[in-house]
Write a protein that holds these residues in place. Structure first.
Motif, short mmCIF file in Angstrom:
data_model
loop_
_atom_site.label_atom_id
_atom_site.label_comp_id
_atom_site.label_asym_id
_atom_site.label_seq_id
_atom_site.Cartn_x
_atom_site.Cartn_y
_atom_site.Cartn_z
N TYR A 51 0.72 -1.40 0.10
CA TYR A 51 -0.04 -0.32 0.28
C TYR A 51 0.80 0.93 -0.14
O TYR A 51 0.47 2.05 -0.34
CB TYR A 51 -0.80 -0.57 0.95
N CYS A 52 2.44 0.77 0.06
CA CYS A 52 3.31 2.26 0.78
C CYS A 52 2.98 2.74 -0.83
O CYS A 52 3.69 2.45 -2.21
CB CYS A 52 4.53 2.33 0.50
N PRO A 53 2.73 4.10 -0.71
CA PRO A 53 2.32 5.03 -1.97
C PRO A 53 3.77 6.03 -2.59
O PRO A 53 3.87 6.34 -3.81
CB PRO A 53 1.09 6.30 -1.68
N GLU A 54 4.79 5.26 -1.84
CA GLU A 54 6.39 6.27 -1.85
C GLU A 54 7.23 4.82 -2.86
O GLU A 54 8.52 5.59 -2.80
CB GLU A 54 6.58 6.96 -0.89
N GLY A 55 6.68 3.32 -2.16
CA GLY A 55 7.88 2.50 -2.06
C GLY A 55 8.56 2.57 -1.32
O GLY A 55 9.83 2.40 -1.77
N VAL A 56 8.69 3.47 0.14
CA VAL A 56 9.67 2.70 0.74
C VAL A 56 9.82 2.01 1.15
O VAL A 56 10.75 1.96 2.79
CB VAL A 56 9.51 4.72 1.29
N VAL A 57 8.88 1.22 1.46
CA VAL A 57 9.21 0.44 2.44
C VAL A 57 9.47 -1.45 1.61
O VAL A 57 9.28 -1.38 1.12
CB VAL A 57 7.30 -0.87 2.75
N LYS A 58 10.66 -1.53 2.55
CA LYS A 58 11.33 -2.79 1.82
C LYS A 58 10.45 -4.37 2.59
O LYS A 58 10.10 -4.50 3.96
CB LYS A 58 12.69 -2.93 2.46
N MET A 59 9.96 -5.23 1.23
CA MET A 59 10.14 -5.90 1.69
C MET A 59 10.99 -7.09 2.27
O MET A 59 11.39 -7.93 1.85
CB MET A 59 9.12 -6.94 -0.32
N SER A 60 11.00 -7.02 3.57
CA SER A 60 12.29 -7.75 4.09
C SER A 60 11.49 -8.02 5.78
O SER A 60 10.68 -7.77 5.76
CB SER A 60 13.93 -6.81 4.65
#
Lengths: 97, 402
Positions: free
Chosen positions: A53-62
């Protein structure tokens, strides 16, 4: 002055920080409680709705999940979407790193 | 052997588009443009024009389709009129700011409210500051020829071009038109080379937010800010004057018809009185000039062919030593005067030309304008100037309310 910008329309290669460091726009900072976060507690790739959902793409799938605070604007969508309420929005300056 | 057909302005425009071979056409029908959109869809459906015709729900989308298709490298076309053009307004800025060489026709029609389907030029005049090149045609031959020139100009300077022609007066009026042959058009108009080609293998972010300051991109190149990009658009329009003049010259050399580059002149060499305007009203002014000459008044006409970029140097030469200038306009900048009149005055400021410039608003919403009325306006102006009355309130020709 560096190399001349020869573009006649505004364009660039997609990369983090195209619009500058947007992290300093933030009033509220997301803080993850790793004892509640699903992928971290289960120890495997799961949920990651914050990433989705993050609109900025700043969450890392880790594991653990990381948020790039250089570019996070603090919108709070990740906290809103997090099923176990593992993300709290905290006013900037109220907590220590 | 030349191919001469008796056709309407909309048919001339359709044939012009077909000769330029766009790959994508998106247009929403609106009177008096409808026949143009319909003819193009028939060409596409019948395989005469190998293009994709994208059906849309309105003019904003029509231009958006053209913007997208042009961005990925297609030559595109759209057309509209009146409130349809106003509905496109946001995307007009977007097309120019993206530096996309889109060509569109504006079949000039009065804007609502109140509704009118008939001709004036308020629609395109009110889009003056969107960064588009605007050309006004005086007859159907000039429509088809300007179309071919427009793509060449647009694709050389990467600025969109609006070809304006008067609704009904030209769009629905038949006159003989020489149709250029496709081989000569292909030679005159090289294939479209986009300044940027978007492709999934080499992605780009286009038109993302630009901040007030210049800053380095992720590769470390110092990039232009918003203001620099806007300056480049203005510089491109400034440079386009030469490109427009050269395109006209090359066209005249190739096809044998010279429509004037930025403007055209009719008996101006010794003229005391010069009538001026844009589009069909300027063509009609040549009839008025003939009548005035027969009555002993040295009259001439300057037709402003390109309104943006404004022919600032051309007008100084063309209007030369005229003692009086009369500007007929089918539109107005409400609260002041006709936009062309203001621009002319500004162009002459600081030069030797001290000729009074009188402004007539004429033919709004299709009200008929007769050559004899232009003659009377010209005589009134000349008499006032010769009597030393230099000041002038703008006059509304044939307007009877108080």
């Amino acid at each position: 002055m560096g190399k001349k910008d020869t573009n006649i329309s505004a364009l660039c290669t997609p990369a983090p920080g195209e619009a500058g460091r947007t992290g300093d726009w933030r009033d509220m900072r997301p803080v993850i409680d790793e004892t509640k976060c699903i992928p971290t507690t289960k120890g495997k790739a799961a949920c990651f709705l914050c990433w989705l959902y993050c609109p900025e793409g700043v969450v890392k799938m880790s594991i653990p999940v990381e948020i790039d605070l250089e570019y996070c604007k603090g919108c709070g969508i990740c906290a809103e979407e997090c099923p176990p309420n593992a993300i709290q929005m905290v006013r900037e300056g109220e907590i220590n790193e | 052997m030349s191919d001469v057909r008796i056709i309407t302005g909309n048919e001339a425009a359709s044939l012009g588009v077909k000769l330029c071979e766009p790959k994508v056409v998106a247009a929403y029908p609106i009177t008096p443009q409808s026949a143009l959109a319909e003819t193009l869809s028939r060409y596409v459906e019948g395989g005469e024009l190998k293009a994709e015709y994208v059906r849309v729900e309105g003019e904003h989308s029509a231009l958006t389709v053209c913007i997208s298709a042009s961005t990925v490298g297609a030559r595109v076309f759209t057309a509209t009129s009146s409130n349809g053009l106003l509905y496109m307004h946001e995307q007009l800025h977007w097309a120019a700011g993206s530096r996309l060489p889109i060509v569109m026709c504006c079949v000039n029609r009065g804007v609502g409210a109140p509704w009118s389907i008939f001709n004036d030029q308020q629609d395109s005049i009110s889009q003056r500051d969107t960064g588009w090149i605007q050309m006004y045609c005086r007859d159907n031959q000039e429509i088809i020829d300007s179309m071919i020139q427009a793509y060449r100009i647009a694709e050389e300077v990467y600025v969109p071009v609006m070809i304006c022609y008067d609704g009904f007066v030209l769009s629905h009026t038949m006159m003989p038109v020489t149709i250029p042959d496709i081989e000569s058009v292909r030679k005159f108009l090289p294939p479209y080379k986009p300044h940027t080609i978007l492709s999934p293998e080499d992605p780009r972010t286009i038109n993302s937010v630009l901040l007030p300051v210049r800053r380095a991109n992720p590769e470390g190149v110092l990039c232009d800010g918003y203001m620099e990009m806007r300056y480049k658009l203005q510089a491109a329009l400034d440079q386009s004057r030469d490109v427009i003049r050269k395109a006209n010259e090359l066209f005249a050399h190739t096809f044998g018809r010279n429509h004037g580059g930025m403007l055209w002149e009719y008996m101006t060499d010794d003229a005391d009185l010069i009538l001026t305007g844009m589009g069909s009203i300027a063509a009609e002014a040549t009839v008025a000039a003939d009548i005035l000459r027969a009555e002993g008044v040295k009259a001439g006409v300057v037709g402003i062919r390109v309104f943006r970029p404004f022919p600032k140097d051309d007008v100084i030469t063309a209007f030369g030593h005229a003692k009086a200038i009369v500007v007929f306009e089918k539109g107005i900048s409400y609260g002041y005067e006709g936009a062309l009149c203001s621009d002319l005055k500004a162009a002459f400021f600081g030069t030797d030309s001290k000729a009074p410039i009188h402004n007539y608003i004429a033919g709004l919403g299709g009200r008929d304008v007769k050559p004899r009325e232009l003659v009377e306006a010209g005589k009134t102006t000349l008499a006032a100037v010769e009597a030393g009355r230099m000041n002038h309130e703008i006059k509304w020709l044939n307007c009877y309310t108080g």
